[in-house]
Design a protein around this motif. Structure first.
Motif, PDB file in Angstrom:
ATOM      1  N   ARG A   1       3.492   6.855  -4.962  1.00  0.00           N
ATOM      2  CA  ARG A   1       3.424   6.754  -6.212  1.00  0.00           C
ATOM      3  C   ARG A   1       2.138   8.046  -6.491  1.00  0.00           C
ATOM      4  NH1 ARG A   1       0.733   4.780 -10.797  1.00  0.00           N
ATOM      5  NH2 ARG A   1      -0.411   3.577  -9.333  1.00  0.00           N
ATOM      6  N   MET A   2       0.920   7.598  -5.863  1.00  0.00           N
ATOM      7  CA  MET A   2       0.182   8.630  -6.142  1.00  0.00           C
ATOM      8  C   MET A   2       0.402   9.820  -5.332  1.00  0.00           C
ATOM      9  SD  MET A   2      -3.209   6.237  -4.640  1.00  0.00           S
ATOM     10  CE  MET A   2      -3.262   4.606  -5.578  1.00  0.00           C
TER      11      MET A   2
ATOM     12  N   ALA B   1       0.945  -1.231   0.096  1.00  0.00           N
ATOM     13  CA  ALA B   1       0.029  -0.134   0.153  1.00  0.00           C
ATOM     14  C   ALA B   1       0.809   1.339   0.072  1.00  0.00           C
ATOM     15  CB  ALA B   1      -0.803   0.071   1.164  1.00  0.00           C
ATOM     16  N   ALA B   2       1.955   0.965   0.837  1.00  0.00           N
ATOM     17  CA  ALA B   2       2.868   2.425   0.906  1.00  0.00           C
ATOM     18  C   ALA B   2       3.323   2.764  -0.344  1.00  0.00           C
ATOM     19  CB  ALA B   2       3.773   2.181   1.992  1.00  0.00           C
TER      20      ALA B   2
ATOM     21  N   LEU C   1      -5.998  -2.136  -0.650  1.00  0.00           N
ATOM     22  CA  LEU C   1      -5.807  -1.469   0.664  1.00  0.00           C
ATOM     23  C   LEU C   1      -6.867  -1.374   1.595  1.00  0.00           C
ATOM     24  CD1 LEU C   1      -3.806  -0.139   2.731  1.00  0.00           C
ATOM     25  CD2 LEU C   1      -4.205   1.906   1.020  1.00  0.00           C
TER      26      LEU C   1
ATOM     27  N   TYR D   1      -6.274   7.499  -0.657  1.00  0.00           N
ATOM     28  CA  TYR D   1      -5.808   6.195  -0.053  1.00  0.00           C
ATOM     29  C   TYR D   1      -4.809   6.278   0.979  1.00  0.00           C
ATOM     30  CZ  TYR D   1      -8.685   4.561  -3.786  1.00  0.00           C
ATOM     31  OH  TYR D   1      -9.810   4.339  -4.560  1.00  0.00           O
ATOM     32  N   ALA D   2      -4.106   7.362   0.903  1.00  0.00           N
ATOM     33  CA  ALA D   2      -3.201   7.611   1.859  1.00  0.00           C
ATOM     34  C   ALA D   2      -3.614   7.794   3.270  1.00  0.00           C
ATOM     35  CB  ALA D   2      -2.356   8.997   1.736  1.00  0.00           C
TER      36      ALA D   2
ATOM     37  N   LEU E   1      -4.184   4.525   4.455  1.00  0.00           N
ATOM     38  CA  LEU E   1      -2.966   3.557   5.122  1.00  0.00           C
ATOM     39  C   LEU E   1      -2.788   4.173   6.313  1.00  0.00           C
ATOM     40  CD1 LEU E   1      -0.393   1.934   4.305  1.00  0.00           C
ATOM     41  CD2 LEU E   1       0.809   4.170   3.676  1.00  0.00           C
TER      42      LEU E   1
ATOM     43  N   ASP F   1      -6.501  12.758  -4.367  1.00  0.00           N
ATOM     44  CA  ASP F   1      -5.251  12.103  -4.614  1.00  0.00           C
ATOM     45  C   ASP F   1      -4.728  11.396  -3.309  1.00  0.00           C
ATOM     46  OD1 ASP F   1      -4.732  12.496  -7.456  1.00  0.00           O
ATOM     47  OD2 ASP F   1      -4.109  14.458  -6.771  1.00  0.00           O
TER      48      ASP F   1
ATOM     49  N   GLY G   1      -2.855   4.791 -11.626  1.00  0.00           N
ATOM     50  CA  GLY G   1      -3.121   5.870 -10.952  1.00  0.00           C
ATOM     51  C   GLY G   1      -4.612   6.012 -10.532  1.00  0.00           C
ATOM     52  N   SER G   2      -4.934   6.950  -9.473  1.00  0.00           N
ATOM     53  CA  SER G   2      -6.224   7.250  -8.935  1.00  0.00           C
ATOM     54  C   SER G   2      -6.895   7.942  -9.787  1.00  0.00           C
ATOM     55  CB  SER G   2      -6.092   7.486  -7.603  1.00  0.00           C
ATOM     56  OG  SER G   2      -5.466   8.763  -7.553  1.00  0.00           O
TER      57      SER G   2
ATOM     58  N   GLU H   1       2.334   2.179  -3.292  1.00  0.00           N
ATOM     59  CA  GLU H   1       1.253   2.764  -4.132  1.00  0.00           C
ATOM     60  C   GLU H   1       1.041   4.529  -3.856  1.00  0.00           C
ATOM     61  OE1 GLU H   1      -0.792   1.318  -7.142  1.00  0.00           O
ATOM     62  OE2 GLU H   1       1.190   0.846  -6.856  1.00  0.00           O
ATOM     63  N   ILE H   2       0.989   4.418  -2.435  1.00  0.00           N
ATOM     64  CA  ILE H   2       0.628   5.853  -2.056  1.00  0.00           C
ATOM     65  C   ILE H   2       1.915   6.532  -2.218  1.00  0.00           C
ATOM     66  CG2 ILE H   2       0.172   7.147   0.161  1.00  0.00           C
ATOM     67  CD1 ILE H   2      -1.483   4.557   0.770  1.00  0.00           C
TER      68      ILE H   2
END
Ligand SMILES: Nc1ncnc2c1ncn2[C@@H]1O[C@H](COP(=O)(O)OP(=O)(O)O)[C@@H](O)[C@H]1O
Ligand SMILES: [Mg+2]
Lengths: 328, 333, 455
Positions: A107-108, A101-102, C388, C429-430, C433, C426, C152-153, A104-105
């Motif tokens: 990157r996002m 997950a991290a 996730l 999702y962070a 997490l 953006d 990407g999102s 991907e994040i």
């Protein structure tokens, strides 16, 4: 016939590419994580990306090469600590979930439009933004050199200089890992892979050793990331989960928990991929699979190869079956 | 090594420590003149089940104490709790929890161990083995042993790169390991993968590995389960000699003959509580103990004078195999 | 005992017929699909092949259709790429180095304007593909754009800022996301509970559900309710077949859970690209009609969303009833609790595990259909983007407890949508997490989980 020679040339050329070496560095790092310590890092590309951003942004801010390189390393350490602290006391799956997950994040966030000025958003950062300080270190001079059937610039964007440096790094890191793994430190690390509780019962702080291993492998990932973008450019979307899975496949292919496995695996993997793609282009007509589908198909092959490797030959090409099997 | 241990333990000899037990009353939680381990209010429940509930227990220094009780009495859980592998339900909490007089506390060798990690507990000299062996399968027997050694310079990340820094220590540790392996009849296996050993051999390896760390007190969870009876006898002799050198031994065992043979003191647990204490002979005839065993296990042989029957060993081996199989399945990773 | 073989045989025959029927249907579905995809490919201006002498620029500009020109110039060359009907474009160059890519704004359809820079620079190495992203406002499908393989999102920039109406709207969206997540994560949790496996390919089951719904509803024109039923049956079947050909044999082979975990990751990767081959990288709409909305005070929802929430609630309730009130359901929970004990008390663990695979795959498939309806589209990566969130939900609830997965999903759904009020899309999702990391630090066993035994 020409087609076949070209495929062969492409295969051999791909094996000495600096990006291939960068991959191998990241694979050596992943091997420290998984092969030796048993840590399920599913976000090695995230470490690469963090390192790449750290380096490229620092150079952009006017720092000299070594300072930027150091920042990339520090970024890798910080990322490892951030991911390790919550997960390394828990069962292995959690590290897998958090790292995947991290990565991907990172990157996002990197490609978020808000950060366009810093990270270049989804376009990433072009190579000339950060490449020159590295090329300036070269003492190979100008002009071209031919070795075997390869002719490249001595120093240019993608020349002998970056090939020599990256592959030298591969060898140095392999040596360092070998030194580590034959030591009592390496013994604790390998024991943790076998049974954490046993190691704990003998008075070793498992968390601290796992963290050290996570940092070591993560730093190798970050350095791999820096070397990966130097001859090309920083593209967040090319450093996503797929890259992580490539590194996994390459490492398992060569043999996890061996010193040369990840390097061998990377070489064989890249050559094979070119072979499969080139072969399919030569012999499979476009109506059946067009270029884009060939590319997609090769990813399916990677996925299936990963499954089959883990099931039927977890020890890889040069691993010892008795010694190198999977955890528990 | 043995002299060093004896010195650390103070001035009394092993026989003197043992003699002190004669004056100790035969009742649960009795006070020991020279307690190395003192446990208070340690309890642990899983859902509705209270697996361990020990109000007070003291373990005398320099003697062999056996911890017995029917299956499920909570012996392993008790080991886990005091060695830092598990946390008591009665532990002190930041918010709420029991008042400090009722909270779990235990002291080892003069130091409180309330919130200590498993590794730190072991570093203080309380080293345990596991009922379900934890051999490091893909390391050689010798590597397993070397892992047990304490204070290794080469375990420091930076020192690890430079072999000359740690080579001498490694050599000394190797010699010590080979001597122990010889004692435990594992010498010719030293270069085999630990995973290839038999169940009994793994038990031995684990015990030998624990001894590599020169423990002040060693805690053995069913050490002889699955071990060849002929070897058992010589190992019992070895354990006794460790005691005579000043080490404290606490061990869990099902075989009453063995318990009678080597223990200086016996603690009996049933349903999580300590129900009886005393020398082996007195304890075996204690009504509470007989009840506890009969309640749980009609066929448990409380031991007559035949020493170490084969059938007992075979039965224990079967139990271990069954339990290992079960735990393999339950184990999530 | 005696009639066991006979029983097995009849069951085998029945299942064989089912396999043949369903495989046939799947092939037919894929066939219908691959037709238009191939004809699109033929329309492109000659695909670019990266090799040692060639580098390829490529990308997809969504929502602009064919005919948009991109001029690639640099290193003494100038190449013009033109988009195809999907907005895809590519161009070959034969010298490595830096190029300027300029989108000719005059060729954009009427009413469409640039969102990203119209001129971008890229450098390229021979033998590589390089993507470039151009985004537009006012395109026909939301104006998002992607490079090939872009995961990407999207470039959603939700309006941020607080007001009560938005709070109400986001809370309802959170509830909706939570319910859909719950459908998917209950299965993830059940599989974990009964087999110990963290199934990273679970997200692909969700995607599969959505994509199959696209095939049946959009391509074949079947009514959406019937489609949903067919999809649930088909995805349930994929769960069954997976257990038969992959998971059960691997369990019997004695693979470790770590190995199995990596197998699921390989499977996820293979499935994602298989989806791309068959369905392309586009976002596909399950129903063609434009969604109608209903408004309750400050909250506006599409009819599809209402249906999706209703269906989720009913199905979750049914699963809850099954797990707590029926014999098989209780057996399932017993296996989750302690497989060894369950097996010893006469429960056929393998049968329960198979049932769990079928059930989780079907639930995930249903969740995929619902997601496709709610988000008004499904693509090869829809499920993966939720992975996730699913893991966070399951961890929060306590790995392996179905009830925990439900509660966890609702909390995560709410958090994600509400955080959207203060953070740009953006970062959505962070937030998830971050939440996961906090959960792991504070209560790693989750709300309803418990610690494992040692020694
Ligand atoms: N992690 C756990 N979860 C649930 N129950 C447990 C756990 N660990 C131990 N128990 C239960 O606690 C009781 C005591 O177990 P244990 O300490 O292993 O007994 P002994 O070692 O005396 O045979 C048993 O009933 C056992 O089932
Ligand atoms: Mg026990």
């Amino acid at each position: 016939m020409d087609g076949i020679i070209k495929v062969l040339y492409d295969m051999s050329a791909s094996m000495i590419l600096p990006t291939t070496a960068a991959f191998a560095i990241a694979a050596i790092g992943l091997n420290v994580h998984f092969g030796f310590t048993g840590l399920l890092n599913m976000g090695q590309a995230g470490f690469m990306l963090i390192g790449a951003y750290g380096f490229a942004i620092s150079i952009g801010a006017g720092l000299p090469f070594w300072a930027a390189f150091l920042i990339a390393v520090l970024a890798g350490i910080a990322f490892a600590l951030l991911l390790g602290i919550p997960t390394l006391k828990l069962r292995g799956d959690y590290l897998a979930i958090v790292t995947i997950a991290a990565a991907e994040i990172v990157r996002m966030i990197g490609r978020a439009s808000v950060l366009n000025d810093v990270t270049g958003g989804s376009n990433g950062l072009p190579g000339e933004n950060f490449r020159n300080p590295f090329s300036d270190l070269s003492f190979f001079g100008d002009g071209q050199t031919t070795l075997l059937w390869f002719t490249f610039d001595n120093t240019g964007v993608n020349g002998w200089w970056s090939r020599a440096v990256t592959w030298l790094m591969v060898l140095v890191f392999a040596l360092l890992v070998w030194l580590l793994m034959r030591s009592p430190w390496g013994r604790v690390i390998k024991s943790i892979r076998e049974d954490e509780d046993a190691v704990r019962s003998l008075g070793k702080s498992v968390f601290s050793f796992k963290m050290q291993a996570l940092v070591v492998g993560g730093v190798l990932g970050s350095i791999g990331g820096v070397m990966y973008i130097l001859p090309t450019s920083l593209q967040p979307d090319s450093m996503g989960r797929n890259m992580t899975f490539l590194i996994w496949t390459a490492m398992l292919l060569g043999g996890a928990a061996t010193i040369f496995g990840p390097i061998l695996g990377t070489l064989v993997f890249f050559a094979t991929r070119i072979f499969v793609q080139g072969g399919m282009r030569l012999f499979v007509p476009d109506e059946i699979l067009n270029t884009q589908q060939t590319e997609q198909f090769s990813w399916i092959v990677v996925g299936v190869a990963l499954m089959l490797l883990v099931i039927f030959r977890p020890q890889g090409m040069i691993g010892n079956k008795k010694e190198l099997n999977f955890n528990v | 090594m043995s002299n060093a241990v004896a010195k650390k333990q103070g001035t009394k000899s092993a026989a003197e420590y043992r003699a002190e037990l004669n004056k100790v009353p035969h009742k649960p939680g009795s006070h020991k003149p020279e307690a190395i381990l003192t446990v208070d209010n340690v309890s642990r429940s899983f859902g509705g089940l209270t697996a361990v509930d020990v109000d007070h227990l003291e373990v005398q220094r320099g003697v062999i104490t056996a911890l017995i009780g029917p299956n499920g009495a909570g012996k392993t859980t008790f080991f886990n709790l005091i060695t830092g592998f598990d946390t008591p339900s009665s532990a002190k909490k930041l918010i709420g929890g029991p008042s400090s007089s009722e909270a779990a506390k235990w002291e080892f060798n003069g130091r409180s161990l309330g919130n200590t990690s498993a590794a730190a507990v072991s570093k203080q000299g309380m080293v345990r083995t596991f009922q379900l062996t934890k051999a490091l399968s893909r390391l050689t027997v010798l590597q397993n042993m070397l892992l047990g050694a304490q204070h290794q310079t080469g375990e420091n990340f930076f020192a690890a790169f430079f072999k000359p820094v740690w080579a001498a220590q490694e050599k000394a540790n190797t010699e010590k390991a080979l001597a122990l392996l010889d004692r435990f009849k594992l010498l010719e296996k030293k270069d085999d993968m630990a995973g290839s050993l038999s169940g009994g051999q793994k038990k031995l390896l684990e015990m030998a590995r624990a001894l590599m760390s020169d423990p002040v007190m060693i805690m053995l969870d069913e050490p002889m389960a699955g071990v060849n009876p002929a070897l058992t006898q010589s190992l019992l002799g070895h354990i006794q000699s460790l005691r005579d050198d000043g080490m404290t031994v606490l061990f869990v065992e099902h075989d009453m003959h063995m318990v009678r043979h080597i223990s200086d003191w016996v603690v009996v647990m049933a349903e999580g509580r300590v129900v009886a204490e005393g020398p082996a002979d007195t304890v075996m005839s204690n009504q509470a103990v007989i009840d506890a065993y009969l309640g749980a296990h009609h066929d448990t042989d409380l031991g007559d004078d035949k020493f170490l029957t084969d059938t007992a060993a075979v039965r224990i081996e079967k139990e271990v195999v069954a339990e290992e199989a079960r735990s393999k399945k339950t184990k999530k990773k | 005992m005696v009639n066991q073989p006979v029983l097995a045989q009849t069951r085998w025959k029945w299942s064989r017929t089912l396999v043949v029927a369903i495989v046939g249907m799947l092939i037919a579905a894929f066939w219908t699909l691959s037709q238009p995809a191939n004809s699109f490919a033929a329309e492109t201006t000659g695909p670019c092949v990266a090799d040692s002498a060639t580098g390829c620029f490529n990308g997809t500009i969504k929502g602009v259709g064919a005919g948009v020109k991109i001029v690639i110039s640099g290193n003494g060359a100038e190449v013009i790429a033109v988009t195809d009907a999907d907005g895809k474009w590519n161009a070959a160059v034969t010298t490595a180095g830096t190029y300027t890519l300029t989108l000719d704004e005059a060729t954009l359809p009427a009413g469409v304007t640039m969102k990203s820079e119209a001129t971008q620079t890229r450098d390229i190495t021979l033998g590589f593909n390089k993507g470039a992203v151009f985004t537009v406002n006012g395109g026909t499908d939301g104006g998002e754009s992607s490079t090939d393989g872009d995961t990407g999102s999207g470039t959603e920039t939700a309006a941020t800022g607080f007001n009560w109406d938005r709070l109400a709207q986001q809370s309802v969206s959170g509830l909706r996301l939570g319910l859909l997540l719950a459908l998917a994560s209950i299965g993830l949790s059940l599989i974990y509970g009964t087999t110990g496996l963290s199934n990273f390919a679970h997200a692909e089951q969700v995607t599969l559900g959505g994509l199959l719904a696209f095939t049946f509803s959009n391509v074949m024109g079947i009514n959406i309710f019937l489609t949903t039923a067919i999809v649930v049956v088909l995805t349930g079947f994929t769960g069954w077949i997976q257990d038969v050909i992959i998971w059960k044999p691997l369990r019997k082979k004695g693979l470790s859970l770590t190995q199995l975990l990596i197998v699921t990751i390989g499977l996820a990767l293979a499935l994602q690209y298989a989806f791309q081959i068959f369905y392309g990288a586009r976002t596909l709409r399950i129903v063609l009609a434009n969604p109608e909305t209903v408004t309750f005070g400050p909250v506006t929802l599409t009819i599809e969303s209402l249906w999706a929430m209703g269906v989720s609630i009913v199905v979750i309730a049914a699963v809850g009833y099954f797990l707590t009130r029926t014999r098989t359901g209780r057996a399932t929970r017993a296996v989750s609790d302690n497989p060894a004990l369950a097996s010893a008390s006469g429960i056929d663990v393998d049968r329960i595990i198979r049932l769990v695979w079928i059930m989780s795959a079907a639930l995930a498939g249903l969740s995929g259909v619902m997601l496709g309806l709610v988000l008004n589209g499904i693509s090869w990566q829809t499920g993966m983007q939720l992975l996730l969130l699913m893991f966070s939900a399951v961890t929060l609830g306590g790995l392996g407890t179905a009830f925990g997965a439900l509660v966890g999903s609702l909390v995560i759904g709410m958090t994600v949508e509400l955080s959207n009020m203060v953070l740009p899309g953006d970062f959505k999702y962070a937030t998830a997490l971050l939440l996961l990391i906090i959960i792991l630090l504070v209560r790693p066993q989750g709300l309803f989980g418990r610690k494992e035994r040692i020694g």
